[in-house]
Each structure stands twice: as structure tokens, then as C-alpha cells.
Design a protein around this motif. Sequence first.
Motif, PDB file in Angstrom:
ATOM      1  N   ASP A 183       0.837  -1.212   0.000  1.00  0.00           N
ATOM      2  CA  ASP A 183       0.000   0.000   0.000  1.00  0.00           C
ATOM      3  C   ASP A 183       0.868   1.258   0.000  1.00  0.00           C
ATOM      4  O   ASP A 183       0.622   2.206  -0.758  1.00  0.00           O
ATOM      5  CB  ASP A 183      -0.919   0.011   1.222  1.00  0.00           C
ATOM      6  N   VAL A 184       1.902   1.255   0.855  1.00  0.00           N
ATOM      7  CA  VAL A 184       2.776   2.425   0.936  1.00  0.00           C
ATOM      8  C   VAL A 184       3.633   2.533  -0.331  1.00  0.00           C
ATOM      9  O   VAL A 184       3.904   3.645  -0.812  1.00  0.00           O
ATOM     10  CB  VAL A 184       3.662   2.346   2.195  1.00  0.00           C
ATOM     11  N   ALA A 185       4.046   1.384  -0.883  1.00  0.00           N
ATOM     12  CA  ALA A 185       4.825   1.413  -2.129  1.00  0.00           C
ATOM     13  C   ALA A 185       4.024   2.063  -3.253  1.00  0.00           C
ATOM     14  O   ALA A 185       4.567   2.840  -4.055  1.00  0.00           O
ATOM     15  CB  ALA A 185       5.236  -0.002  -2.523  1.00  0.00           C
ATOM     16  N   HIS A 186       2.729   1.784  -3.312  1.00  0.00           N
ATOM     17  CA  HIS A 186       1.881   2.400  -4.337  1.00  0.00           C
ATOM     18  C   HIS A 186       1.816   3.918  -4.147  1.00  0.00           C
ATOM     19  O   HIS A 186       1.769   4.672  -5.128  1.00  0.00           O
ATOM     20  CB  HIS A 186       0.488   1.787  -4.294  1.00  0.00           C
ATOM     21  N   GLU A 187       1.833   4.369  -2.888  1.00  0.00           N
ATOM     22  CA  GLU A 187       1.860   5.809  -2.638  1.00  0.00           C
ATOM     23  C   GLU A 187       3.144   6.425  -3.191  1.00  0.00           C
ATOM     24  O   GLU A 187       3.127   7.500  -3.801  1.00  0.00           O
ATOM     25  CB  GLU A 187       1.744   6.094  -1.138  1.00  0.00           C
ATOM     26  N   TRP A 188       4.272   5.726  -3.001  1.00  0.00           N
ATOM     27  CA  TRP A 188       5.541   6.240  -3.521  1.00  0.00           C
ATOM     28  C   TRP A 188       5.544   6.240  -5.049  1.00  0.00           C
ATOM     29  O   TRP A 188       6.073   7.173  -5.667  1.00  0.00           O
ATOM     30  CB  TRP A 188       6.698   5.412  -2.981  1.00  0.00           C
ATOM     31  N   VAL A 189       4.989   5.206  -5.652  1.00  0.00           N
ATOM     32  CA  VAL A 189       4.923   5.158  -7.113  1.00  0.00           C
ATOM     33  C   VAL A 189       4.102   6.328  -7.651  1.00  0.00           C
ATOM     34  O   VAL A 189       4.425   6.936  -8.681  1.00  0.00           O
ATOM     35  CB  VAL A 189       4.330   3.807  -7.584  1.00  0.00           C
ATOM     36  N   GLN A 190       3.042   6.667  -6.921  1.00  0.00           N
ATOM     37  CA  GLN A 190       2.162   7.764  -7.337  1.00  0.00           C
ATOM     38  C   GLN A 190       2.703   9.141  -6.959  1.00  0.00           C
ATOM     39  O   GLN A 190       2.105  10.164  -7.294  1.00  0.00           O
ATOM     40  CB  GLN A 190       0.774   7.569  -6.723  1.00  0.00           C
ATOM     41  N   GLY A 191       3.842   9.154  -6.243  1.00  0.00           N
ATOM     42  CA  GLY A 191       4.459  10.423  -5.878  1.00  0.00           C
ATOM     43  C   GLY A 191       3.900  11.061  -4.628  1.00  0.00           C
ATOM     44  O   GLY A 191       4.151  12.245  -4.362  1.00  0.00           O
ATOM     45  N   THR A 192       3.157  10.290  -3.819  1.00  0.00           N
ATOM     46  CA  THR A 192       2.556  10.843  -2.590  1.00  0.00           C
ATOM     47  C   THR A 192       3.163  10.227  -1.328  1.00  0.00           C
ATOM     48  O   THR A 192       2.559  10.277  -0.269  1.00  0.00           O
ATOM     49  CB  THR A 192       1.031  10.621  -2.592  1.00  0.00           C
ATOM     50  N   GLY A 193       4.348   9.639  -1.464  1.00  0.00           N
ATOM     51  CA  GLY A 193       4.959   8.967  -0.320  1.00  0.00           C
ATOM     52  C   GLY A 193       5.252   9.890   0.834  1.00  0.00           C
ATOM     53  O   GLY A 193       5.073   9.531   2.002  1.00  0.00           O
ATOM     54  N   ILE A 194       5.722  11.100   0.547  1.00  0.00           N
ATOM     55  CA  ILE A 194       6.035  12.051   1.615  1.00  0.00           C
ATOM     56  C   ILE A 194       4.748  12.656   2.183  1.00  0.00           C
ATOM     57  O   ILE A 194       4.566  12.748   3.397  1.00  0.00           O
ATOM     58  CB  ILE A 194       6.958  13.168   1.096  1.00  0.00           C
ATOM     59  N   ALA A 195       3.850  13.060   1.312  1.00  0.00           N
ATOM     60  CA  ALA A 195       2.603  13.700   1.767  1.00  0.00           C
ATOM     61  C   ALA A 195       1.754  12.739   2.567  1.00  0.00           C
ATOM     62  O   ALA A 195       1.170  13.095   3.591  1.00  0.00           O
ATOM     63  CB  ALA A 195       1.821  14.236   0.565  1.00  0.00           C
ATOM     64  N   GLY A 196       1.676  11.467   2.136  1.00  0.00           N
ATOM     65  CA  GLY A 196       0.928  10.458   2.866  1.00  0.00           C
ATOM     66  C   GLY A 196      -0.570  10.672   2.815  1.00  0.00           C
ATOM     67  O   GLY A 196      -1.087  11.552   2.123  1.00  0.00           O
ATOM     68  N   ASP A 197      -1.265   9.831   3.575  1.00  0.00           N
ATOM     69  CA  ASP A 197      -2.728   9.885   3.641  1.00  0.00           C
ATOM     70  C   ASP A 197      -3.123   9.908   5.118  1.00  0.00           C
ATOM     71  O   ASP A 197      -3.014   8.889   5.808  1.00  0.00           O
ATOM     72  CB  ASP A 197      -3.331   8.665   2.939  1.00  0.00           C
ATOM     73  N   PRO A 198      -3.578  11.042   5.626  1.00  0.00           N
ATOM     74  CA  PRO A 198      -3.927  11.141   7.056  1.00  0.00           C
ATOM     75  C   PRO A 198      -4.998  10.151   7.494  1.00  0.00           C
ATOM     76  O   PRO A 198      -5.076   9.819   8.683  1.00  0.00           O
ATOM     77  CB  PRO A 198      -4.428  12.589   7.198  1.00  0.00           C
ATOM     78  N   SER A 258      -5.202   7.030   6.501  1.00  0.00           N
ATOM     79  CA  SER A 258      -4.696   5.656   6.454  1.00  0.00           C
ATOM     80  C   SER A 258      -3.579   5.485   7.474  1.00  0.00           C
ATOM     81  O   SER A 258      -2.767   6.391   7.691  1.00  0.00           O
ATOM     82  CB  SER A 258      -4.168   5.334   5.051  1.00  0.00           C
ATOM     83  N   SER A 259      -3.537   4.305   8.095  1.00  0.00           N
ATOM     84  CA  SER A 259      -2.479   4.022   9.072  1.00  0.00           C
ATOM     85  C   SER A 259      -1.319   3.259   8.448  1.00  0.00           C
ATOM     86  O   SER A 259      -0.328   2.988   9.130  1.00  0.00           O
ATOM     87  CB  SER A 259      -3.046   3.201  10.233  1.00  0.00           C
ATOM     88  N   ALA A 260      -1.421   2.912   7.152  1.00  0.00           N
ATOM     89  CA  ALA A 260      -0.395   2.069   6.532  1.00  0.00           C
ATOM     90  C   ALA A 260       0.970   2.721   6.585  1.00  0.00           C
ATOM     91  O   ALA A 260       1.961   2.107   7.012  1.00  0.00           O
ATOM     92  CB  ALA A 260      -0.779   1.757   5.081  1.00  0.00           C
ATOM     93  N   ASP A 261       1.068   4.012   6.179  1.00  0.00           N
ATOM     94  CA  ASP A 261       2.373   4.664   6.160  1.00  0.00           C
ATOM     95  C   ASP A 261       2.798   5.127   7.540  1.00  0.00           C
ATOM     96  O   ASP A 261       3.929   5.591   7.718  1.00  0.00           O
ATOM     97  CB  ASP A 261       2.364   5.833   5.180  1.00  0.00           C
ATOM     98  N   LEU A 262       1.933   5.017   8.526  1.00  0.00           N
ATOM     99  CA  LEU A 262       2.315   5.304   9.908  1.00  0.00           C
ATOM    100  C   LEU A 262       2.982   4.090  10.533  1.00  0.00           C
ATOM    101  O   LEU A 262       4.022   4.200  11.188  1.00  0.00           O
ATOM    102  CB  LEU A 262       1.080   5.703  10.723  1.00  0.00           C
ATOM    103  N   TYR A 263       2.400   2.911  10.322  1.00  0.00           N
ATOM    104  CA  TYR A 263       2.944   1.691  10.909  1.00  0.00           C
ATOM    105  C   TYR A 263       4.113   1.148  10.110  1.00  0.00           C
ATOM    106  O   TYR A 263       4.998   0.496  10.668  1.00  0.00           O
ATOM    107  CB  TYR A 263       1.850   0.629  11.032  1.00  0.00           C
ATOM    108  N   ARG A 264       4.123   1.362   8.790  1.00  0.00           N
ATOM    109  CA  ARG A 264       5.194   0.861   7.941  1.00  0.00           C
ATOM    110  C   ARG A 264       6.076   2.030   7.515  1.00  0.00           C
ATOM    111  O   ARG A 264       5.711   2.790   6.628  1.00  0.00           O
ATOM    112  CB  ARG A 264       4.626   0.164   6.703  1.00  0.00           C
TER     113      ARG A 264
END
Length: 447
Positions: free
Chosen positions: A51-66, A68-74
Motif C-alpha cells: 500500500d505504501v509502495a503504491h503511494e511512492w509510485v504515485q508520488g505521494t509517499g512524503i505527503a501520505g494519507d492522514p 490511512s495508518s499504513a504509512d504510519l505503521y510501515r
Amino acid sequence: MTGLAAKRILVRSVLPWGLLVVLLGARLPLAQIVRQAPEKALWPDSLGYLDVAHEWVQGTGIAGDPSSSADLYRPPAYSAFLAAVFGLVGEDYAAVAFVQLAMGIGVSLMLYWLGRVFWSPRAGYAAALLYALTPNAILWALSILSDTFFVFLVAGAAASLAAFLVRSQVKWAVLSGFLVGVATLTRPIGVVLVPLWIVLLVLLTAKPFRRGRAAAWAALGFGGMALLLVVGWAFRNQQVHGLFTVSPIDTWNLGTYSAPSTLARAEGIPIEQARQQIPTSVFPQPGDRARYLRILLDHPLDYLYVHWRGTWLLLSEAGQPSQAQLVGERFQTPGVLIALRHGDLGTAFSNLLAAVRDSRLRWFVLITWPALAFQAVVYGLSLKGLIALFRQGWTARWLGLLLVATMAVFILVPGPVGTGRLRLPAEPFLCLLAAIGIAPGERAQGA
């Protein structure tokens, strides 16, 4: 050159190195297992990383998704690695497995260098060979999990720290700090290495080590670089999720594993019932951690028992679930080892017979026991190697402290969460100590 001399060169150099090359090279084609059945690389934890890898592919890895807990735990490092592979070849799990298998070759080469520089060429070769034979490292490299990437980073960080010890150049300590920082952003347990290795670097300022001012600058450079990455990501999480942390996974583990296991043992109830009495939340709330720790403090002996049980499982588990998944089986083998750990020899024997009679399970018996025997030999040789290190000079003793302290973090910290997979970061250091144990009489270089 006489025929006898040529034969000695063949036996002492060509054949051993040929064996190592074959063993290391033979792991790469195993990626075809994932090519043929990509689902074999996936585990429950894989989904969060993807899930987080897809965010990085889409260019939103730094901005994240408030929301979602995926990029918080991983934390981001492993998912960014996945995104880099996906960006080059598409979402190809076999390509990820291939790169991770190649990382195992890199770890073997680093172990060869460490053993050769700090002990002898023979010890370096033995360390590389032992790691090439380690089944745990090969099995889990085929999974979309952060363990292999984390091991590669930690081994590189340790080798960089050792390079500072050899060359007294601060840049190697700074590189080590960078790798430990990235490792922490792969698995948060890496943050424990920051203060631990700073203490070891400060120790080098003592007169017997003759590193003085260089060691002080090295400690500053190492700690500064590591903390820059760690604090930077914690600040990002504060901005996105309102929590100043690299990951709240340790609090979640307390509430999901440590506290319920302790309460279940203390009150003699099933662990699921204990979990119902200890509510947890996806986003940790104020007071959650204190509430979990209170349960451990109220039942210290029960917690020590479940912590030790998890540590024993980490040290002795043979990776049977990963073996099963590679051949498409989604089952737990009969609990032979579990029964042995509980001292129930009768149940262990009956489960062993059941495994031998079942055509699907029979091969587990053939693979598991040699793997356990190999691990036991490595443990024994590593103890012998540690004793040999501490009988040498100050440099060798410092290396022994580095290895033991680092292994202790990875072996003792997980506790009730412990499985054989979590042993992976300690295995390169065990192999290095075991290699020294194979040649304990050889003089340590520069010791």
C-alpha cells in the motif's frame, strides 16, 4: 609449478571458492518460484508495505494519507525500495525476490571482508560460506517483507563502522549512521542501535584503542546522520498523523502480544479472551502505552515467562510456515517442535509420526531437522568464536562487543512477538562469530 603444488592450489583455493560461488549463485534462480506463483511471496504484513509502495509510485509517499495508518505503521524505506523496483520493471514480485536474493550475496561478501580483516582469510571465507548456507536467509528473501532489506542495511552499517576502526576515517562512521538511519526507517527496532553504537564509538576514545579525537568525531557524525533521518521522519508523521514517532508498532505490539500474553498466563485464560479485556486502537491514544505497561508491571514473573518463551521461539523456530508457502501449502505442520518446547515428548513423537505418514508433510521432516542442527552448530561455534575474540587484543574485544550487543538487540527485544523470521538480523553476526570459532587459534589481524 610442480603437479603437487598445482594440486594444493586447486584444493585450497579453487575448489573452496568454486563451492562458495556455486552456493551463492544457486540462490538467484529461486526467484523463479515467485515468478511462477507470485502469491507465494505475499504475507499479511506484505499488504501494508505494498500500500505504501503504491503511494511512492504515485508520488505521494512524503505527503501520505492522514486517513490511512499504513504509512504510519510501515516506515518508508522498504516501500520506497519496492517502488523503485516497480518503477523499473513494473509490479514484479519475482524481480523483488531476485534483488533480495542478491542482497544475501552482498551480506556474504561483507562477512568475508570482516572476517578477513579482523581475524584471517580462512575466517572470512567460513563466515561467507556459513551465511550462504543459512536457510532462514534464503527462504525469507523470497517474500515481500522488509527483513532481507533490513539485514543488508544493518550488515552494511556494521561493516562501515568496522572500516572506521581499521582506517580511522570519520566518513565511514557517517556512512554507518546513514545506513542505520535508513534501517530504522525500514524496521523501527533499528533505532536501538543508534545510542548503542554511539557508546561503542565513544569507548574507542579510551587510551587502549588509540583513536582519540577521531572516535569522538565519528560518534558525532554517526549519531548526527542517523538522528537526522529518524527525527526527520518522526516530524513528518507529526505533521501528517499527529504522532511524533517513526512508527507506533512497538505500542501496538505491547497491546496485541505482550500485555495479552502476560494477562492470559497470569489469569489462566485464553489469549483471545485476554485481548478482549485490553482494547487497542489503530491510532494509539494517550495513555495506551502506560496501560499496557501497567499489566506487565503487575505480573512481572508472568511477563518474564512469556518474554523468554518468545525469545526461545525466535532462536529455535525453523521457518516451516515459509517452507510451506513456497510449495503452495497454507497450513501449519503438526506441532512437533512446539510440543518439545513444552516438554511433552509423547505428543511430539505422535506428531512426528503423523508428519512422516502424510505425503504433504514428510519433506518438512527432512528439511526441518537438518536446518535445526545447522543452527545449533552455528550457536555452538559462535560461542567459541566469542571466547577467542575476547582472548585477543583491544580491537578484537571491541569487535566482540559490537557483535554481541547488536545481536542482543535483535534476539532479546522482540520477546513475545518472537518468531524465527525475526532472528534474521542476528544471523550474519552469528555466522561471523561461528567462523572465528572454526579457526580460533589464528591470530587476529591488528588485534
